[in-house]
Design a protein around this motif. Sequence first.
Motif, short mmCIF file in Angstrom:
data_model
loop_
_atom_site.label_atom_id
_atom_site.label_comp_id
_atom_site.label_asym_id
_atom_site.label_seq_id
_atom_site.Cartn_x
_atom_site.Cartn_y
_atom_site.Cartn_z
N LEU A 159 -12.88 154.98 -6.12
CA LEU A 159 -13.27 153.68 -6.32
C LEU A 159 -13.93 153.41 -7.54
O LEU A 159 -15.04 153.98 -8.02
CB LEU A 159 -14.20 153.01 -5.09
N VAL A 160 -13.29 152.51 -8.41
CA VAL A 160 -14.00 152.02 -9.65
C VAL A 160 -14.58 150.55 -9.74
O VAL A 160 -13.78 149.94 -9.33
CB VAL A 160 -12.73 152.22 -10.81
N LEU A 161 -15.60 150.59 -9.95
CA LEU A 161 -16.22 149.10 -9.77
C LEU A 161 -16.46 148.69 -11.23
O LEU A 161 -17.12 149.36 -11.87
CB LEU A 161 -17.78 149.22 -9.19
N ASP A 162 -16.09 147.51 -11.59
CA ASP A 162 -16.19 147.02 -12.90
C ASP A 162 -17.63 146.25 -13.16
O ASP A 162 -18.12 145.42 -12.58
CB ASP A 162 -15.29 145.84 -13.25
N GLY A 163 -18.26 147.22 -13.75
CA GLY A 163 -19.57 146.98 -14.13
C GLY A 163 -20.76 148.10 -13.59
O GLY A 163 -20.14 148.98 -12.86
N PRO A 164 -21.90 147.94 -13.91
CA PRO A 164 -23.07 149.00 -13.38
C PRO A 164 -22.93 148.94 -11.74
O PRO A 164 -22.59 147.89 -10.94
CB PRO A 164 -24.26 148.47 -13.69
N LEU A 165 -23.38 150.18 -10.93
CA LEU A 165 -23.35 150.08 -9.71
C LEU A 165 -24.25 149.29 -8.86
O LEU A 165 -24.03 148.63 -8.09
CB LEU A 165 -23.54 151.62 -9.14
N VAL A 172 -18.77 144.47 -2.07
CA VAL A 172 -18.60 145.63 -1.16
C VAL A 172 -18.00 145.33 -0.17
O VAL A 172 -17.43 146.30 0.37
CB VAL A 172 -20.37 145.69 -0.70
N ALA A 173 -17.85 144.37 0.46
CA ALA A 173 -17.33 143.90 1.75
C ALA A 173 -15.85 144.42 1.64
O ALA A 173 -15.14 144.87 2.43
CB ALA A 173 -17.48 142.55 2.21
N ILE A 174 -15.19 143.61 0.51
CA ILE A 174 -13.75 143.84 0.37
C ILE A 174 -13.37 145.41 -0.19
O ILE A 174 -12.51 146.06 0.36
CB ILE A 174 -13.15 142.91 -0.89
N SER A 175 -14.43 145.96 -0.90
CA SER A 175 -14.15 147.16 -0.87
C SER A 175 -14.05 148.28 0.35
O SER A 175 -13.24 149.14 0.40
CB SER A 175 -15.42 147.83 -1.95
N VAL A 181 -12.08 147.49 -8.55
CA VAL A 181 -12.93 146.42 -7.83
C VAL A 181 -13.42 145.51 -9.10
O VAL A 181 -13.99 146.07 -9.96
CB VAL A 181 -13.92 146.71 -6.77
N ASP A 182 -13.27 144.34 -8.75
CA ASP A 182 -14.01 143.13 -9.64
C ASP A 182 -14.38 141.97 -8.94
O ASP A 182 -13.84 141.71 -7.98
CB ASP A 182 -13.24 142.89 -10.94
N GLY A 183 -15.36 141.29 -9.43
CA GLY A 183 -15.69 140.10 -9.03
C GLY A 183 -15.89 138.79 -10.02
O GLY A 183 -16.01 139.43 -11.18
N VAL A 184 -15.74 137.57 -9.86
CA VAL A 184 -16.00 136.53 -10.66
C VAL A 184 -16.65 135.50 -10.16
O VAL A 184 -16.49 135.36 -8.83
CB VAL A 184 -14.51 136.10 -11.42
N ARG A 185 -17.30 134.84 -10.94
CA ARG A 185 -18.15 133.49 -10.32
C ARG A 185 -17.97 132.36 -11.46
O ARG A 185 -17.59 132.61 -12.39
CB ARG A 185 -19.59 134.02 -10.37
#
Length: 321
Positions: free
Chosen positions: A168-174, A154-157, A58-62
């Motif tokens: 589930l691997v989140l890119d960045g700290p939890l 969180v929603a997409i995960s 999982v990752d997000g961009v802004r």
Amino acid sequence: MTEYFIDNWDPAYGASFEAAPVSQSTAQINTDVELPAAAWRPLTAPPTVRAPDVVLLVDGVRRIDATLWTREEDGTSHPGLAASYAAGVVRCDLRAGAATLAGTLVERGLFTTSPTATDIEAGSVRYGVRQMAGAPDPARLVPAVQGPLTALEVAISTSVRGESEDLLVLDGPLRNRRQLSRTIGYVKTQQSQYLDATLTKVVTALRPGERSPVFLMGTAWGGYSWYLRLPGPAGAPWAGIVRVECTTEIPAQEAIELADLSLVTLPRFASNPYKDPRAPQNLIPIAGLERRLRALLGDSRLLHRALTLAAARSTAVPAAL
């Protein structure tokens, strides 16, 4: 004699290890979770530990599309920014050797302290207003985007994972995503030193496929954590080292099991220097996901132009009847 090493990372992305001596963390650290501090040594996963069949990354961009100011009826002004942000999940089937884009979400927001702000229609795109309390300080606006982006991750995960217990691997700290079960946070850039010099030597002595013992971090977003080294060319002491973390809402033994699982899973996704300037830490599925998400944000120049036109319309003086 001093030894020198060249960091494999492209300098345009900073450095893989950015902690200066003054950035030693003041957090309470319990280093005796898995082994007593005096017995710390590089660890390998037991031969019975196997990578899961399916891994979700999982990752997000802004992106900031425009900065703006309001003009209130009382003559005051408030800063604001129009931001686009997106989150997505890559589903990696390790048995089939295939990766697919499992889902994405895109949102846009107008972040401002203005009490009278309303949504901005920029062509066919709407920036929903997200009013912030407190002083009209422009420095507060960019960090404010992180909360909605985290909620989107969180929603997409949750949507993609459903009832499964895939890793589930989140890119960045939890941070505040610790409610997700069977989840690890993947921190590829080290900005703080959590361990003393003796234990840090254990970390920098890790070879590819080895990890440090699990320790407990007493930070505001505290959790179990460990370091591991990814495969890649030899280099600086911290080359290829990442920090992984998981929630404290599980027993210590379960955290240790997750540490072993990460050790046989994450190296599979390590990137190559000739393909990625942040190799090996920038995992291949994450790099591809970032590119896809940035494309979904749309053309920044067109959006900036549409926002400029929308702002101009808002200040236009109505023609006299």
